[in-house]
Design a protein around this motif. Structure first.
Motif, PDB file in Angstrom:
ATOM      1  N   ARG A   1       0.615  -1.363  -0.059  1.00  0.00           N
ATOM      2  CA  ARG A   1      -0.236   0.299  -0.441  1.00  0.00           C
ATOM      3  C   ARG A   1       1.423   1.342  -0.238  1.00  0.00           C
ATOM      4  N   TYR A   2       1.770   1.353   0.828  1.00  0.00           N
ATOM      5  CA  TYR A   2       3.013   3.031   0.931  1.00  0.00           C
ATOM      6  C   TYR A   2       3.200   2.408  -0.546  1.00  0.00           C
TER       7      TYR A   2
ATOM      8  N   GLY B   1       0.767   3.527  -2.822  1.00  0.00           N
ATOM      9  CA  GLY B   1      -0.415   4.771  -2.490  1.00  0.00           C
ATOM     10  C   GLY B   1      -1.874   4.763  -3.185  1.00  0.00           C
ATOM     11  N   LYS B   2      -1.905   3.919  -1.904  1.00  0.00           N
ATOM     12  CA  LYS B   2      -2.941   3.425  -2.441  1.00  0.00           C
ATOM     13  C   LYS B   2      -3.763   3.168  -0.642  1.00  0.00           C
TER      14      LYS B   2
ATOM     15  N   VAL C   1      -2.672   4.958   1.604  1.00  0.00           N
ATOM     16  CA  VAL C   1      -1.781   5.866   2.623  1.00  0.00           C
ATOM     17  C   VAL C   1      -1.003   7.085   1.179  1.00  0.00           C
ATOM     18  N   PRO C   2      -0.554   7.663   2.217  1.00  0.00           N
ATOM     19  CA  PRO C   2      -0.174   8.846   1.257  1.00  0.00           C
ATOM     20  C   PRO C   2       1.479   7.333   0.491  1.00  0.00           C
ATOM     21  N   ARG C   3       2.060   7.534  -0.493  1.00  0.00           N
ATOM     22  CA  ARG C   3       3.162   6.933  -1.088  1.00  0.00           C
ATOM     23  C   ARG C   3       3.890   7.048  -0.413  1.00  0.00           C
ATOM     24  N   ASP C   4       4.732   6.263  -0.112  1.00  0.00           N
ATOM     25  CA  ASP C   4       5.936   6.516   1.120  1.00  0.00           C
ATOM     26  C   ASP C   4       6.851   4.967   0.467  1.00  0.00           C
TER      27      ASP C   4
ATOM     28  N   LYS D   1       9.334   3.693   3.591  1.00  0.00           N
ATOM     29  CA  LYS D   1       7.972   2.931   5.011  1.00  0.00           C
ATOM     30  C   LYS D   1       7.580   1.693   4.508  1.00  0.00           C
TER      31      LYS D   1
END
Length: 87
Positions: free
Chosen positions: A47-48, A51-52, A54-57, A60
Motif C-alpha cells: 500500500r505504501y 500509495g493506495k 496511504v500516502p506513497r512512501d 516506509k
C-alpha cells in the motif's frame, strides 16, 4: 479498535486473515502489521509503495518489507530487493 475474530477449525484467528487483500482497509493492515503479522506487514508495504489508502512512501514500504521478511515473508524479501534496485 479491535478486529473482529472468527472461529476457524478450532482456533480463533483475526477476521483480517480471511478477507481478500483488496477488501482490507489500510487501518486493518496497519493494526495487524503493528501486532507482528508478516503478511499484514507485506501488504501494508505494498500500500505504501503504491500509495493506495496511504500516502506513497517508499522508505516506509521498505521498512515494512524488511520487518515482514525478518518474520518469514518470501514475498516481502523479493519486494525489498526490487525496491532497493529502483532507488
Amino acid at each position: 479498535m479491535s478486529l473482529p475474530r472468527r472461529q476457524v477449525q478450532g482456533s480463533v484467528r483475526p477476521a483480517w486473515e480471511h478477507a481478500p487483500e483488496k477488501t482490507r482497509s489500510a487501518a486493518e493492515c496497519r493494526e495487524a502489521a503493528e501486532n507482528g503479522d508478516p503478511e499484514a506487514q507485506y501488504w501494508l508495504g505494498v500500500r505504501y509503495r503504491d500509495g493506495k489508502g496511504v500516502p506513497r512512501d517508499l522508505k516506509k514500504a521498505a521498512e515494512l518489507y524488511l520487518k515482514a521478511a525478518e518474520h518469514g515473508s518470501r514475498n516481502a524479501g523479493s519486494e525489498l530487493a526490487r525496491l532497493s534496485g529502483e532507488q
